[in-house]
Design a protein around this motif. Structure first.
Motif, mmCIF file in Angstrom:
data_model
loop_
_atom_site.group_PDB
_atom_site.id
_atom_site.type_symbol
_atom_site.label_atom_id
_atom_site.label_comp_id
_atom_site.label_asym_id
_atom_site.label_seq_id
_atom_site.Cartn_x
_atom_site.Cartn_y
_atom_site.Cartn_z
ATOM 1 N N HIS A 195 0.887 -1.295 0.030
ATOM 2 C CA HIS A 195 -0.150 -0.024 -0.006
ATOM 3 C C HIS A 195 0.789 1.319 -0.013
ATOM 4 O O HIS A 195 0.551 2.184 -0.622
ATOM 5 C CB HIS A 195 -0.958 -0.085 1.185
ATOM 6 C CG HIS A 195 -2.018 -0.838 1.047
ATOM 7 N ND1 HIS A 195 -3.341 -0.318 0.245
ATOM 8 C CD2 HIS A 195 -2.376 -2.256 1.030
ATOM 9 C CE1 HIS A 195 -4.049 -1.423 0.056
ATOM 10 N NE2 HIS A 195 -3.657 -2.655 0.764
ATOM 11 N N ILE A 196 2.152 1.164 0.646
ATOM 12 C CA ILE A 196 3.084 2.259 0.586
ATOM 13 C C ILE A 196 3.394 2.517 -0.843
ATOM 14 O O ILE A 196 3.456 3.675 -1.309
ATOM 15 C CB ILE A 196 3.940 2.214 1.704
ATOM 16 C CG1 ILE A 196 3.895 2.672 2.978
ATOM 17 C CG2 ILE A 196 5.232 3.252 1.216
ATOM 18 C CD1 ILE A 196 4.771 2.336 3.893
ATOM 19 N N SER A 254 1.530 1.878 -3.423
ATOM 20 C CA SER A 254 0.040 2.154 -4.230
ATOM 21 C C SER A 254 0.157 0.812 -4.938
ATOM 22 O O SER A 254 -0.623 0.740 -6.109
ATOM 23 C CB SER A 254 0.510 3.208 -5.185
ATOM 24 O OG SER A 254 0.540 4.537 -4.603
ATOM 25 N N TRP A 259 9.879 1.144 4.855
ATOM 26 C CA TRP A 259 9.376 1.470 3.369
ATOM 27 C C TRP A 259 9.688 2.687 3.190
ATOM 28 O O TRP A 259 9.120 3.465 2.148
ATOM 29 C CB TRP A 259 8.183 0.832 3.117
ATOM 30 C CG TRP A 259 7.998 -0.718 3.103
ATOM 31 C CD1 TRP A 259 7.619 -1.571 4.380
ATOM 32 C CD2 TRP A 259 8.663 -1.487 2.204
ATOM 33 N NE1 TRP A 259 7.980 -2.720 3.982
ATOM 34 C CE2 TRP A 259 8.754 -2.936 2.763
ATOM 35 C CE3 TRP A 259 9.472 -1.323 0.938
ATOM 36 C CZ2 TRP A 259 8.962 -4.016 2.159
ATOM 37 C CZ3 TRP A 259 9.982 -2.561 0.428
ATOM 38 C CH2 TRP A 259 9.880 -3.711 0.913
#
Lengths: 365, 147
Positions: free
Chosen positions: A62-63, A65, A329
């Protein structure tokens, strides 16, 4: 500990009604409960390692995308089981020129050292008694020793693989862990000075009564700095990005575990996550008030306070784990020289300055 | 000494700035989709697989000559009853030949679109197909001519 064993002995005999159990010597009960507690910790840690590997991939996805694992189970929740099955069924390769004994022993030594860390951490209190495997009076020293123990197995793995990448990774790891042990020890020193004890249960007990009693806010801003030093150094000690130079993919393939496959690799993998959990639990115990609530009073009535404490402890620890993933991340990897510079020129002087400042503060008040 | 402390503070600050950025992406919607179940909308001028239409082809050989990788093979025989084809400008042109061979080797094709630009009747065109994997190399040569 003895009281607990005797209490359990009595409880088991009373509920089952098997009087003959009383004839068993107390030592046998000790050995039995050694296995029981060991099994519980092993189960919890392995389950956590699986869930954390899933969480890590989700956070990473999710970091960046992306979505992360989505296929196995709803939202990929069972991905870690699939990974586990894959790792168990994989072929176990040992390089031809490897030192077979050391090669085989290294992952187990690493995992055993990591599990041993959990023996001294108090998770909660039950009627004023610590809920820990053992309530050591030198808990902090033990934790420090055990986290330094990991380096032995990493060196073993690096050396036994008879591979240049592995050896370089092992050497780097030895340098890194030994260096970062020092700031961790000095930041522990500040805590020991404030608490006056190395017993982790007593350290948590003195943080009762609201967020302002937590050690991180005790002598502002010095204990905050101590926490920062501890957190950065601890992240370096467990080889997390941005300090993962022992297993830097772009330079060393996978560092000390390049040659490992199957279940042996899984042990390295799990011990990384177990280490994260241990470091987070120690941060919670030392700085974030352990199982104590943010508020000076507990929300739930008396017998349920235990559950609330469990919730607080788990919440704080898991938040810290999430913080490590988040940092991983966000930041790029350090170079070896930058890593050493950060340790010896930044963290260590700050840690010492904090110890002196807190010492003066304590002496004046 | 001032630069030392400044560096530490700037370092910590930049970490926080970076964390803010990554947190923003963590809570925002991912841009990827679950591919075989969902697909992104293709842009109008997407260059997928080159396809041929032997009914429109007048065997002018423009595409064969212009292809930089020579992936088009074209041949025709004189037709008994000539047909008429509407070209791209709307005029009618005679179609004197029947296409007997219209092979496009998409393993060589670079989707440059030269053939499409030069085709007077629109008999060769870039489609929106992009799932072209096959089990053998022979299957990558598409035969568009009618048997």
């Amino acid at each position: 500990m003895q009281e607990l064993i005797i209490w359990i002995q009595k409880f088991v005999i009373e509920t089952t009604g098997w009087g003959f159990l009383k004839t068993l010597p107390i030592e046998l009960w000790y050995i039995l409960f050694m296995f029981v507690f060991g099994g519980v910790v092993l189960g919890v840690v392995m389950f956590f390692a699986g869930v954390a590997s899933y969480a890590e991939r989700k956070v990473a996805g999710h970091i960046q995308s992306r979505m992360g694992p989505m296929r196995v189970g709803p939202h990929g929740l069972l991905q870690f089981m699939a990974d586990g099955i894959k790792l168990v069924m994989k072929e176990d390769l040992i390089p031809a020129k490897a030192d077979r004994f050391l090669f085989k022993a290294a992952p187990y030594v690493l995992f055993a050292g990591t599990l041993a860390l959990f023996a001294a951490i108090p998770y909660n209190q039950l009627f004023g008694k610590p809920l820990a495997i053992t309530n050591l009076n030198i808990g902090l020293l033990y934790v420090l020793a055990m986290s330094g123990f990991v380096v032995v197995s990493i060196l073993m793995a690096g050396w036994a693989s008879s591979n240049k990448w592995s050896l370089l990774g092992g050497m780097r790891s030895a340098a890194q862990i030994i260096s970062y042990e020092v700031p961790v020890a000095v930041s522990f020193l500040a805590i020991i000075m404030i608490a006056g004890t190395m017993n982790m249960f007593d350290i948590v007990s003195m943080q009762e009564g609201g967020i302002w009693n937590w050690l991180i806010f005790r002598y502002p801003p010095f204990t905050c700095f101590v926490f920062l030093v501890y957190y950065v150094a601890a992240m370096a000690e467990v080889n997390r990005t941005p300090f993962d130079i022992p297993e830097a993919e772009s330079e060393l393939v996978a560092g000390f575990h390049t040659e490992y496959s199957g279940m042996r690799f899984a042990f390295f993998f799990m011990s990384e996550y177990a280490n994260m959990l241990a470091v987070s639990a120690i941060a919670t115990v030392l700085f974030w008030g352990g199982w104590h609530s943010v508020l000076p009073f507990s929300i739930l009535p008396e017998p349920w306070v235990v559950l609330e404490g469990m919730g607080w402890f788990a919440g704080k620890t898991l938040f810290s784990v999430f913080l490590m993933m988040w940092l991983r991340w966000t930041l790029p990897r350090y170079r070896v020289d930058q890593l050493m510079k950060l340790c010896w020129k930044v963290l260590l002087p700050i840690a010492f300055a904090n110890v002196i400042a807190i010492g003066i503060w304590i002496a004046l008040t | 000494m001032t630069t030392y402390f400044k560096n530490i503070i700037v370092g910590l600050w930049t970490v926080l700035v970076g964390m803010r950025v990554t947190l923003k992406y963590l809570i925002s919607k991912p841009v990827t989709v679950q591919y075989p179940d969902e697909r992104c909308d293709l842009p109008e001028r997407f260059r997928g697989m080159v396809k041929g239409d032997p009914d429109k082809c007048i065997t002018c050989m423009y595409c064969v000559n212009v292809c930089p990788v020579s992936c088009i093979a074209l041949d025709g025989v004189k037709s008994d009853l000539p047909k008429k084809v509407v070209n791209l400008e709307g005029k009618e042109i005679k179609k004197l030949k029947d296409v007997t061979k219209f092979d496009i080797d998409i393993s060589r094709c670079i989707q440059c679109g030269f053939c499409v630009e030069n085709c007077p009747t629109g008999a060769i065109y870039l489609s929106h197909d992009y799932e072209n994997s096959t089990c053998s190399r022979e299957d990558l040569v598409y035969h568009w001519a009618k048997k």
